[in-house]
Design a protein around this motif. Structure first.
Motif, PDB file in Angstrom:
ATOM      1  N   PHE A  62      48.165  53.841  45.286  1.00 26.86           N
ATOM      2  CA  PHE A  62      49.373  53.247  44.724  1.00 26.86           C
ATOM      3  C   PHE A  62      49.753  51.930  45.404  1.00 26.86           C
ATOM      4  O   PHE A  62      50.073  50.947  44.733  1.00 26.86           O
ATOM      5  N   ASN A  63      49.684  51.896  46.723  1.00 25.03           N
ATOM      6  CA  ASN A  63      50.126  50.702  47.448  1.00 25.03           C
ATOM      7  C   ASN A  63      49.150  49.527  47.340  1.00 25.03           C
ATOM      8  O   ASN A  63      49.445  48.442  47.820  1.00 25.03           O
ATOM      9  N   ARG A  64      48.005  49.718  46.688  1.00 24.14           N
ATOM     10  CA  ARG A  64      47.025  48.631  46.555  1.00 24.14           C
ATOM     11  C   ARG A  64      46.717  48.307  45.099  1.00 24.14           C
ATOM     12  O   ARG A  64      45.871  47.481  44.806  1.00 24.14           O
ATOM     13  N   THR A  65      47.400  48.975  44.177  1.00 24.31           N
ATOM     14  CA  THR A  65      47.102  48.831  42.753  1.00 24.31           C
ATOM     15  C   THR A  65      47.168  47.382  42.288  1.00 24.31           C
ATOM     16  O   THR A  65      46.237  46.882  41.654  1.00 24.31           O
ATOM     17  N   ALA A  66      48.250  46.689  42.559  1.00 26.30           N
ATOM     18  CA  ALA A  66      48.416  45.316  42.066  1.00 26.30           C
ATOM     19  C   ALA A  66      47.303  44.405  42.573  1.00 26.30           C
ATOM     20  O   ALA A  66      46.730  43.635  41.803  1.00 26.30           O
ATOM     21  N   ALA A  67      46.981  44.484  43.850  1.00 20.98           N
ATOM     22  CA  ALA A  67      45.943  43.612  44.418  1.00 20.98           C
ATOM     23  C   ALA A  67      44.572  43.914  43.811  1.00 20.98           C
ATOM     24  O   ALA A  67      43.803  42.994  43.508  1.00 20.98           O
ATOM     25  N   ILE A  68      44.272  45.186  43.617  1.00 24.16           N
ATOM     26  CA  ILE A  68      42.971  45.569  43.059  1.00 24.16           C
ATOM     27  C   ILE A  68      42.866  45.145  41.600  1.00 24.16           C
ATOM     28  O   ILE A  68      41.858  44.545  41.184  1.00 24.16           O
ATOM     29  N   VAL A  69      43.890  45.419  40.807  1.00 26.80           N
ATOM     30  CA  VAL A  69      43.854  45.028  39.395  1.00 26.80           C
ATOM     31  C   VAL A  69      43.793  43.511  39.267  1.00 26.80           C
ATOM     32  O   VAL A  69      43.029  42.970  38.457  1.00 26.80           O
ATOM     33  N   ARG A  70      44.553  42.800  40.072  1.00 26.54           N
ATOM     34  CA  ARG A  70      44.527  41.324  40.037  1.00 26.54           C
ATOM     35  C   ARG A  70      43.119  40.814  40.328  1.00 26.54           C
ATOM     36  O   ARG A  70      42.603  39.923  39.654  1.00 26.54           O
ATOM     37  N   ARG A  71      42.485  41.386  41.322  1.00 27.25           N
ATOM     38  CA  ARG A  71      41.122  40.950  41.668  1.00 27.25           C
ATOM     39  C   ARG A  71      40.163  41.180  40.513  1.00 27.25           C
ATOM     40  O   ARG A  71      39.313  40.338  40.209  1.00 27.25           O
ATOM     41  N   LEU A  72      40.274  42.322  39.853  1.00 33.36           N
ATOM     42  CA  LEU A  72      39.365  42.633  38.758  1.00 33.36           C
ATOM     43  C   LEU A  72      39.594  41.744  37.542  1.00 33.36           C
ATOM     44  O   LEU A  72      38.635  41.283  36.921  1.00 33.36           O
ATOM     45  N   VAL A  73      40.836  41.479  37.176  1.00 25.04           N
ATOM     46  CA  VAL A  73      41.079  40.657  35.986  1.00 25.04           C
ATOM     47  C   VAL A  73      40.745  39.190  36.234  1.00 25.04           C
ATOM     48  O   VAL A  73      40.479  38.449  35.289  1.00 25.04           O
ATOM     49  N   GLN A  74      40.721  38.775  37.485  1.00 29.73           N
ATOM     50  CA  GLN A  74      40.370  37.391  37.810  1.00 29.73           C
ATOM     51  C   GLN A  74      38.900  37.228  38.188  1.00 29.73           C
ATOM     52  O   GLN A  74      38.439  36.120  38.439  1.00 29.73           O
ATOM     53  N   ALA A  75      38.149  38.316  38.223  1.00 28.66           N
ATOM     54  CA  ALA A  75      36.745  38.279  38.652  1.00 28.66           C
ATOM     55  C   ALA A  75      35.880  37.557  37.626  1.00 28.66           C
ATOM     56  O   ALA A  75      36.154  37.553  36.437  1.00 28.66           O
ATOM     57  N   ASP A  76      34.805  36.945  38.134  1.00 28.29           N
ATOM     58  CA  ASP A  76      33.826  36.288  37.275  1.00 28.29           C
ATOM     59  C   ASP A  76      32.436  36.781  37.680  1.00 28.29           C
ATOM     60  O   ASP A  76      31.934  36.363  38.718  1.00 28.29           O
ATOM     61  N   PRO A  77      31.847  37.667  36.939  1.00 27.09           N
ATOM     62  CA  PRO A  77      32.302  38.249  35.676  1.00 27.09           C
ATOM     63  C   PRO A  77      33.257  39.415  35.924  1.00 27.09           C
ATOM     64  O   PRO A  77      33.156  40.096  36.944  1.00 27.09           O
ATOM     65  N   PRO A  78      34.151  39.664  34.965  1.00 25.24           N
ATOM     66  CA  PRO A  78      35.030  40.828  35.090  1.00 25.24           C
ATOM     67  C   PRO A  78      34.241  42.096  34.758  1.00 25.24           C
ATOM     68  O   PRO A  78      33.156  42.032  34.182  1.00 25.24           O
ATOM     69  N   PRO A  79      34.785  43.261  35.094  1.00 18.90           N
ATOM     70  CA  PRO A  79      34.094  44.500  34.721  1.00 18.90           C
ATOM     71  C   PRO A  79      34.066  44.674  33.209  1.00 18.90           C
ATOM     72  O   PRO A  79      34.899  44.111  32.498  1.00 18.90           O
ATOM     73  N   GLN A  80      33.096  45.441  32.739  1.00 22.56           N
ATOM     74  CA  GLN A  80      33.042  45.752  31.309  1.00 22.56           C
ATOM     75  C   GLN A  80      34.258  46.601  30.972  1.00 22.56           C
ATOM     76  O   GLN A  80      34.742  47.366  31.800  1.00 22.56           O
ATOM     77  N   ASP A  81      34.739  46.466  29.747  1.00 26.96           N
ATOM     78  CA  ASP A  81      35.993  47.128  29.399  1.00 26.96           C
ATOM     79  C   ASP A  81      35.843  48.400  28.592  1.00 26.96           C
ATOM     80  O   ASP A  81      36.812  48.970  28.143  1.00 26.96           O
TER      81      ASP A  81
END
Length: 72
Positions: free
Chosen positions: A46-65
């Motif tokens: 819970f305390n790391r959700t925002a940082a982890i999601v932010r990293r994934l949506v800004q990743a190049d390439p992002p994860p498959q959806d």
């Protein structure tokens, strides 16, 4: 990916015969994301959700959806 060594060892033992699963002991926010297509599944702390999601949506390439469906 699991930060806790004992939990990572337990997961490795549980999935030892499943070649589709790779357990990595690391901090996700410091881990180098793959350059090839990948998917991310997990139970995010819970305390790391925002940082982890932010990293994934800004990743190049992002994860498959989408998850692949298994044949019935």
């Amino acid at each position: 990916m699991e930060f806790d060594g004992a939990l990572a060892d337990g997961l490795r033992a549980r999935f030892v015969s499943d070649d589709r699963v790779m357990i990595v002991r690391s901090d996700f926010l410091r881990f180098r994301l793959p350059d090839v297509p990948y998917k991310v599944l997990g139970n995010i702390p819970f305390n790391r959700t925002a940082a982890i999601v932010r990293r994934l949506v800004q990743a190049d390439p992002p994860p498959q959806d989408r998850l692949a469906r298994r044949p019935a």
